[in-house]
Design a protein around this motif. Structure first.
Motif, mmCIF file in Angstrom:
data_model
loop_
_atom_site.group_PDB
_atom_site.id
_atom_site.type_symbol
_atom_site.label_atom_id
_atom_site.label_comp_id
_atom_site.label_asym_id
_atom_site.label_seq_id
_atom_site.Cartn_x
_atom_site.Cartn_y
_atom_site.Cartn_z
ATOM 1 N N LEU A 363 0.839 -1.276 0.201
ATOM 2 C CA LEU A 363 -0.006 0.100 0.032
ATOM 3 C C LEU A 363 0.968 1.367 0.030
ATOM 4 O O LEU A 363 1.846 1.299 0.759
ATOM 5 N N PRO A 364 0.232 2.354 -0.623
ATOM 6 C CA PRO A 364 -0.554 2.323 -1.751
ATOM 7 C C PRO A 364 -0.348 1.549 -2.888
ATOM 8 O O PRO A 364 0.756 1.712 -3.321
ATOM 9 N N LYS A 410 -12.255 -6.841 1.130
ATOM 10 C CA LYS A 410 -11.686 -6.167 0.203
ATOM 11 C C LYS A 410 -11.889 -4.842 0.132
ATOM 12 O O LYS A 410 -11.197 -3.956 -0.014
ATOM 13 N N GLU A 411 -13.313 -4.523 0.621
ATOM 14 C CA GLU A 411 -13.640 -3.061 0.541
ATOM 15 C C GLU A 411 -12.766 -2.469 1.674
ATOM 16 O O GLU A 411 -12.373 -1.150 1.688
ATOM 17 N N GLU A 412 -12.505 -3.072 2.815
ATOM 18 C CA GLU A 412 -11.666 -2.507 3.801
ATOM 19 C C GLU A 412 -10.069 -2.461 3.382
ATOM 20 O O GLU A 412 -9.549 -1.298 3.817
ATOM 21 N N PHE A 413 -9.725 -3.201 2.545
ATOM 22 C CA PHE A 413 -8.282 -3.056 1.986
ATOM 23 C C PHE A 413 -8.324 -2.004 1.062
ATOM 24 O O PHE A 413 -7.436 -0.888 0.867
ATOM 25 N N CYS A 414 -9.551 -1.647 0.244
ATOM 26 C CA CYS A 414 -9.653 -0.331 -0.508
ATOM 27 C C CYS A 414 -9.659 0.838 0.397
ATOM 28 O O CYS A 414 -8.987 1.817 -0.123
ATOM 29 N N ARG A 416 -8.365 1.212 3.137
ATOM 30 C CA ARG A 416 -6.882 1.401 3.673
ATOM 31 C C ARG A 416 -5.962 1.865 2.514
ATOM 32 O O ARG A 416 -4.951 2.852 2.783
ATOM 33 N N ASN A 417 -6.130 1.429 1.219
ATOM 34 C CA ASN A 417 -5.168 1.739 -0.092
ATOM 35 C C ASN A 417 -5.388 3.307 -0.197
ATOM 36 O O ASN A 417 -4.449 3.914 -0.387
#
Length: 518
Positions: A363-364, A410-414, A416-417
């Motif tokens: 990330l990112p 996945k949304e959480e990783f998005c 965080r990204n």
């Protein structure tokens, strides 16, 4: 395990209960298990044969008197000698027909648990396979006093070819599905039954028939062959044979001579292999090789493998059902296990997805597509892990739950990204802005034409910002926000520049007038 441990305790009152310590051992086994249980009349050498199978001594307790030694069901978990990443679970059961116990129902439950928990059942008897031995297996083991007419009727296609008897204790106490009739339960039992090995101990006869040598398997099949005749006795005997053949479609037989001389039989545990009879060792070794090579991994209908932790749950649920209602519903136990196992499978798959994403995702990311590529790889791995564990999920309820949780992860990783991109971009802009801020402090732009010089420097800053890598997906948005925040400054510099320019023009005009007047 260095030594066996009691798995199912048999109390003095005949009440069965699971041993928490043994269940904890099983719960620590995440590997598939091959479960071999031995059952049969008491004092017939079951424990000695199981120790030979374990290749360790001492092991299961042996006795040298007429008193039964094993109580309840004892367990020994060992690395499988032939298969990697597989555990061999040996179950030694309390002997059937102990005259000091006087409770045939208790015998039935112990035998039933051995049937349902094992992937291979070894029936250990002494002498020969005759009508008495068949009756002992059928009546005391499977039927506890009566045989399964329902299965026999199913075998024949209707009820006319077999006597109409009461259904056995097995079909009275064990149901495949709660709503099944006894006939339906009996017919469905075979899906839950293990492969079968009959070990005939202290066999002293010659394996021959009609002057021809036969194998031990042929000896067993001949004993299970239907007898001619239509008398009530013959029909009852054939009913028994039909049930045994249908309950155990996969069967094998071994005949073992006495392991030692009579005077040494009371101290078998002390004897080394050199002191055992060669004929016994040959047959015992053949028995062990067959079990090691052929005994399947324990499986449930609709699932390819049972792990040690799942076996612990099954044992606990089966014994609890026996203690609470005296009726064991196999499908209910399996569905309860499926709920727990599938929930755990979802959690494990989600944990695997998150762990892989943490490892592979830097990330990112440069773009949303780059994050999507990593997501798809990790999702495939998580789904594969889940599919290897899930069972009895015909409506794909748990698979749907998994996909929902993976999408949420996945949304959480998005998020965080994006947050990482915002932070990285802002840090870079603060770093680049320091030079401009120092020039502002020195009032380098507070001169005529300063606004134009500021705009030029701002353009250089933006160019350098665009060239710096690693800003992530929010780089443009952060830059736009940065420029919006500085619009007031730009307008102020423009206004000051305009005012300075007017003042300068007035001064020049004034100087020109003064020069003309002079």
């Amino acid at each position: 395990m260095e030594e066996p441990l009691c798995l199912v305790q048999n109390g003095a009152d005949g009440v069965l209960s699971p041993n928490p310590e043994a269940l904890e051992v099983l719960r620590g086994i995440g590997q598939p298990v091959v479960v071999v249980a031995i059952a049969g009349p008491y004092r017939t050498g079951k424990s000695f044969l199981m120790n030979h199978l374990a290749q360790r001594r001492p092991g299961f307790a042996l006795g040298h008197t007429v008193q039964a030694q094993t109580k309840g069901i004892w367990m020994w978990c060992l690395p499988h000698p032939r298969r990697a990443n597989t555990t061999l679970v040996l179950l030694d059961t309390e002997g059937l027909g102990d005259p000091n116990k006087g409770n045939s129902h208790n015998d039935t439950w112990i035998f039933t648990l051995a049937l349902l928990l094992s992937s291979t059942l070894v029936y250990n008897s002494s002498g020969t396979i005759d009508q008495q031995a068949l009756q002992h297996l059928g009546y005391r083991g499977i039927g506890a006093g009566t045989m399964v007419s329902a299965l026999s009727r199913w075998h024949h296609g209707d009820g006319a070819a077999a006597p109409h008897r009461v259904v056995t204790a097995l079909t009275e106490r064990v149901q495949v599905r709660a709503e099944d009739s006894r006939d339906e339960s009996a017919a469905a039992f075979v899906r839950f039954f293990p492969s079968f090995v009959w070990a005939v101990r202290d066999f002293a006869l010659e394996l021959s028939q009609d002057g021809r040598r036969i194998t031990a398997d042929e000896y067993l099949e001949n004993a299970l062959r239907l007898q001619p005749g239509s008398s009530r006795v013959v029909q009852e005997q054939n009913e028994l044979r039909c049930c045994l053949r249908d309950f155990f479609p996969e069967r094998k037989c071994f005949v073992l001579p006495p392991p030692a001389e009579v005077e040494a039989m009371t101290r078998l545990e002390e004897l080394n292999e050199g002191q055992l009879r060669p004929g016994f060792l040959r047959q015992a070794d053949a028995f062990c090789r067959h079990v090691w090579d052929k005994a399947p991994v324990k499986a449930l209908p609709g699932r390819q493998a049972v792990t040690g932790s799942m076996l612990a749950s099954l044992a606990e649920r089966y014994v609890a059902a026996i203690a609470s209602s005296g009726v064991l519903c196999l499908e209910s136990a399996v569905m309860a296990l499926a709920m727990a196992e599938n929930t755990a499978a979802v959690a494990a798959a989600v944990a695997e997805y998150k762990q892989r994403m943490e490892q592979e995702l830097k990330l990112p990311t440069a773009s949303q597509e780059a994050l999507g590529d990593v997501h798809r790889r990790c999702e495939r791995r998580a789904l594969g892990l889940f599919m290897a564990r899930v069972f009895a999920d015909k409506e794909q309820r748990y698979q749907g739950q998994l996909m929902h949780e993976l999408e949420a992860a996945k949304e959480e990783f998005c998020r965080r990204n994006e947050a990482a991109s915002v932070e990285r971009s802002r840090v870079l802009l603060r770093e680049l802005w320091q030079d401009v801020e120092q020039r502002l402090d020195r009032r380098e732009y507070a001169v005529s034409g300063g606004s134009r010089r500021f705009q030029e420097r701002l353009g250089e800053l933006m160019e350098e910002y665009h060239q710096r890598p690693g800003k992530g997906v929010k780089a443009v948005a952060v830059l736009e926000e940065f420029l919006r925040e500085r619009k007031v400054l730009v307008r102020a510099l423009c206004a000051a520049d305009q005012q300075l320019s007017e003042c300068e023009r007035e001064r020049v005009a004034s100087d020109a007038l003064a020069a003309a007047a002079a």
